[in-house]
Design an enzyme around this catalytic site. Structure first.
Site, PDB file in Angstrom:
ATOM      1  N   ARG A   1       0.779  -1.274   0.197  1.00  0.00           N
ATOM      2  CA  ARG A   1       0.011  -0.224   0.144  1.00  0.00           C
ATOM      3  C   ARG A   1       0.710   1.407  -0.111  1.00  0.00           C
ATOM      4  O   ARG A   1       0.452   2.226  -0.231  1.00  0.00           O
ATOM      5  CB  ARG A   1      -1.055   0.093   1.357  1.00  0.00           C
ATOM      6  CG  ARG A   1      -2.205  -0.903   0.896  1.00  0.00           C
ATOM      7  CD  ARG A   1      -3.321  -0.480   1.906  1.00  0.00           C
ATOM      8  NE  ARG A   1      -3.141  -1.305   3.174  1.00  0.00           N
ATOM      9  CZ  ARG A   1      -3.566  -0.748   4.316  1.00  0.00           C
ATOM     10  NH1 ARG A   1      -4.161   0.433   4.448  1.00  0.00           N
ATOM     11  NH2 ARG A   1      -3.230  -1.447   5.386  1.00  0.00           N
TER      12      ARG A   1
ATOM     13  N   ARG B   1      41.229  47.638 -11.338  1.00  0.00           N
ATOM     14  CA  ARG B   1      40.195  47.589 -12.526  1.00  0.00           C
ATOM     15  C   ARG B   1      40.629  48.572 -13.490  1.00  0.00           C
ATOM     16  O   ARG B   1      41.471  49.655 -13.178  1.00  0.00           O
ATOM     17  CB  ARG B   1      38.966  47.921 -12.028  1.00  0.00           C
ATOM     18  CG  ARG B   1      38.811  49.328 -11.240  1.00  0.00           C
ATOM     19  CD  ARG B   1      37.173  49.568 -10.944  1.00  0.00           C
ATOM     20  NE  ARG B   1      37.178  50.140  -9.620  1.00  0.00           N
ATOM     21  CZ  ARG B   1      37.026  51.556  -9.309  1.00  0.00           C
ATOM     22  NH1 ARG B   1      37.525  52.306 -10.222  1.00  0.00           N
ATOM     23  NH2 ARG B   1      36.828  51.970  -7.951  1.00  0.00           N
TER      24      ARG B   1
END
Ligand code: UD1
Ligand code: CA
Length: 477
Positions: free
Chosen positions: A25, A462
Site C-alpha cells: 500500500r 580595474r
C-alpha cells in the site's frame, strides 16, 4: 528520548524485528521500512530503541527488498557496535510465526526475546522496559491496547482476567469480534519457551499463515503464565502501511516534540508548523516562528530567534542570535569541523545560505543572498548583500561589499582567501585565491584582486575611468 527504568530481571535482551513484509500500500519502489519518519528510516527508529534498551542482539527478518534493507541498516554506523546485528531472510513470507521461526537458529536460550515490527517506529523504550519487566523471564507478556474500532487486529480473548488466546480478525467468532482489546504486535517472551512453541505452529487458519499469535494458546496449554500489558497511547503501536498513515504518524511525532520543547519554555509560533528531524536543544527564551525544519543536531542559545521558513541542519546558534526568515543553514557531520557555528548576537538573513564549515563569530552580520562555505568570520564582520565567501578567513569588523566573491576554485584545487581585521572590500570585487587583504586595507569596488593587498592601503584593480568630452553616439543611416 525516554528514560529507561531498571528491569526486574537480569536476563539478556534479544530483539527480533519483523521486516520482511512487502508494504504494497505504500505503492513505492523503496521497501516500506526504509521510508523516513522524522528524517530516519522506520526500521532505524526500532533499532535505535533496541539500542536504548541495551539489547544484546538484534535480529532483523528481511524478505521484500532484503538487499536494500540490509545495506541501509548495516551502512548506518549507529546500528553497529552496540549489539550483535543479524539479518535473517524469510522467503517466502508465510506469516509472522514463520518470520520468527527464521530467527530461531540465532536466538540463544538464556535471553528474553522482544518481538517488534520494522514498520512500528514510535514505541517508547520505557514502554518496552515495562513489558520486559512483566515478562521477567517467567511470563509471556503481550503489549495490548483498547481500540474503539478494533477491525483487522488480533483480539485478546480472556477468561475472567486471564488471557486465553489471541484470535485474528478473520478467525474470530462474532462475539470475539466485539472485543476491543487488541494485540499490538509486540511481545516479550523467554527464548527457551518461544522456541518450543514456534516448533508447534501450524497454518490451519482462515489465512493459511503461521501465526505468531498462536503461541499464546500453547503457553496457556502448558500452564505458562500469560500477561497483557495494556497501554493507552495509540501512536506507540501504530504501524505504517500507507503514505497517509506515515504522514499522520509524522505529525503525531512532531506534535510530541513540539510539546516537549514548549514544556521547556521554547516559544513556538505554531506547534503544528515545526519539524524536527534529529535533535533540537534549546536554551532559555528561544523563539521559533512558523514552518522551520531542524535536521541532524541543532542547538539554539539563550534568547535566539528563528524567523519563519528556516531550514537548519547540524548547527549551533549562539545566544541572542537572530536568524531572519528563509535562511538555509546546512552544516556537515555533527561535531565535525563542517558543522556550522553562528556566534552570539549574530544577524543572519533573510535569504542567507550557510554551508558546511561556516563559522561565524559574535555579532557577525550575513544579509540577503549571501552564501558562506568553509569560512571563518571573526567578531563583527559583515557581508550584508549578494555575496560569496568560500574558503575564506575573515578578520574582525571586516566589511564585505555587495556582489563580491572569493574565487576559491581554479578548476582543480581550492585556495584560501584571507581578509585581515578592519579591511573594507568594496562592491563587486573578485578576490582570486590564494590572496590576502592586509589589515585595515581597502579594496575599491569592481576590483579583481590577484595579488596580496598591503595593510592600510587602498587597492584598486580595474580599468581606470576615462571620460571623452562631447562624445557623439553613432547616428542611424
Ligand atoms: C499482526 C498480528 C495481530 C496484531 C497486528 C498488529 C499475527 C498473526 N497477527 O497482524 O494479532 O493485532 O499484527 O499490527 O501476528 N511480517 C513478516 N513476515 C511475514 C508476515 C509479516 O516479516 O510473513 C512482518 C510484516 O512486515 C510486519 C509485521 O510482520 O512488519 C506484522 O505483519 P502484518 O501482516 O502487519 O500482521 P497482521 O496480519 O496485521
Ligand atoms: Ca499490520
Amino acid at each position: 528520548m525516554a528514560e529507561t527504568q531498571s528491569l526486574f530481571t537480569d536476563a539478556p535482551l534479544d530483539v527480533v524485528i519483523m521486516a520482511a513484509g512487502k508494504g504494497t500500500r505504500m505503492k513505492s519502489k523503496l521497501p516500506k521500512v526504509l521510508h523516513l519518519l522524522a528524517g530516519r528510516a522506520l526500521v532505524q527508529h526500532v533499532i535505535d530503541t533496541a539500542a536504548v534498551l541495551s539489547a544484546r542482539q538484534v535480529t532483523v527478518i528481511i524478505g521484500h527488498g532484503a538487499t536494500e534493507v540490509e545495506a541501509a541498516i548495516a551502512g548506518n554506523i549507529r546500528a553497529t557496535g552496540q549489539f550483535d546485528l543479524n539479518f535473517v531472510r524469510q522467503e517466502p513470507q508465510l506469516g509472522t510465526g514463520h518470520a520468527v521461526q527464521q530467527a530461531v537458529p540465532v536466538l540463544r536460550d538464556d535471553g528474553i526475546v522482544v518481538v517488534l515490527s520494522g514498520d512500528v517506529p514510535l514505541t517508547q523504550a520505557d514502554t518496552l522496559t515495562q513489558l520486559i519487566s512483566a515478562c521477567a523471564g517467567t511470563h509471556l507478556a503481550l503489549l495490548t491496547i483498547d481500540f474503539a474500532n478494533p477491525t483487522g487486529y488480533g483480539r485478546i480473548v480472556r477468561a475472567g482476567d486471564a488471557v486465553q488466546a489471541i484470535v485474528e480478525q478473520k478467525d474470530a467468532t462474532p462475539a470475539q469480534l466485539k472485543i476491543t482489546e487488541v494485540y499490538s504486535g509486540i511481545m516479550a517472551v523467554p527464548a527457551k519457551q518461544l522456541k518450543t512453541w514456534l516448533a508447534r505452529l501450524d497454518n490451519k487458519n482462515a489465512q493459511g499463515e503461521f501465526y505468531l499469535t498462536d503461541i499464546v494458546k500453547f503457553a496457556v496449554a502448558d500452564g505458562f503464565p500469560v500477561v497483557a500489558h495494556k497501554i493507552h497511547d495509540a501512536a506507540q503501536v501504530a504501524g505504517i502501511n500507507s503514505p497517509l498513515q506515515l504522514a499522520n504518524l509524522e505529525r503525531a511525532y512532531q506534535k510530541r516534540v513540539a510539546l516537549q520543547l514548549m514544556e521547556q519554555g521554547v516559544r513556538l509560533a505554531d506547534p503544528a508548523r515545526l519539524d524536527v528531524r534529529g535533535t533540537l536543544t534549546c536554551e532559555q527564551d528561544v523563539s521559533i516562528d512558523v514552518n522551520c525544519v531542524f535536521e541532524g543536531q541543532v542547538s539554539l542559545g539563550e534568547g535566539a530567534t528563528i524567523g519563519a521558513n528556516c531550514v537548519i541542519k547540524n548547527a549551533s546558534i549562539g545566544a541572542g542570535a537572530v536568524i531572519h526568515p528563509f535562511t538555509h543553514i546546512e552544516g556537515g557531520e555533527p561535531g565535525s569541523k563542517n558543522a556550522v557555528e553562528v556566534g552570539a548576537g549574530a544577524l543572519i538573513g533573510p535569504f542567507a545560505r550557510l554551508r558546511p564549515g561556516a563559522k561565524l563569530g559574535a555579532e557577525v552580520h550575513i544579509g540577503n543572498f549571501v552564501e558562506v562555505k568553509n569560512s571563518t568570520l571573526a567578531k563583527g564582520a559583515k557581508a550584508n548583500h549578494l555575496a560569496y565567501l568560500g574558503d575564506a578567513t575573515v578578520g574582525e569588523r571586516v566589511n564585505y561589499g555587495a556582489g563580491s566573491i572569493t574565487a576559491n576554485y581554479d578548476g582543480a584545487n581550492k585556495h584560501r582567501t584571507v581578509i585581515e581585521a578592519d579591511a573594507h572590500i568594496g562592491s563587486n570585487c573578485v578576490l582570486v585565491a590564494p590572496v590576502t587583504i592586509g589589515a585595515g586595507g581597502t579594496v575599491g569596488g569592481g576590483s579583481t584582486v590577484t595579488k596580496d593587498a598591503p595593510p592600510l592601503a587602498l587597492t584598486v584593480a580595474r580599468g581606470r575611468q576615462v571620460s571623452i568630452a562631447n562624445w557623439k553616439r553613432p547616428a542611424k543611416k
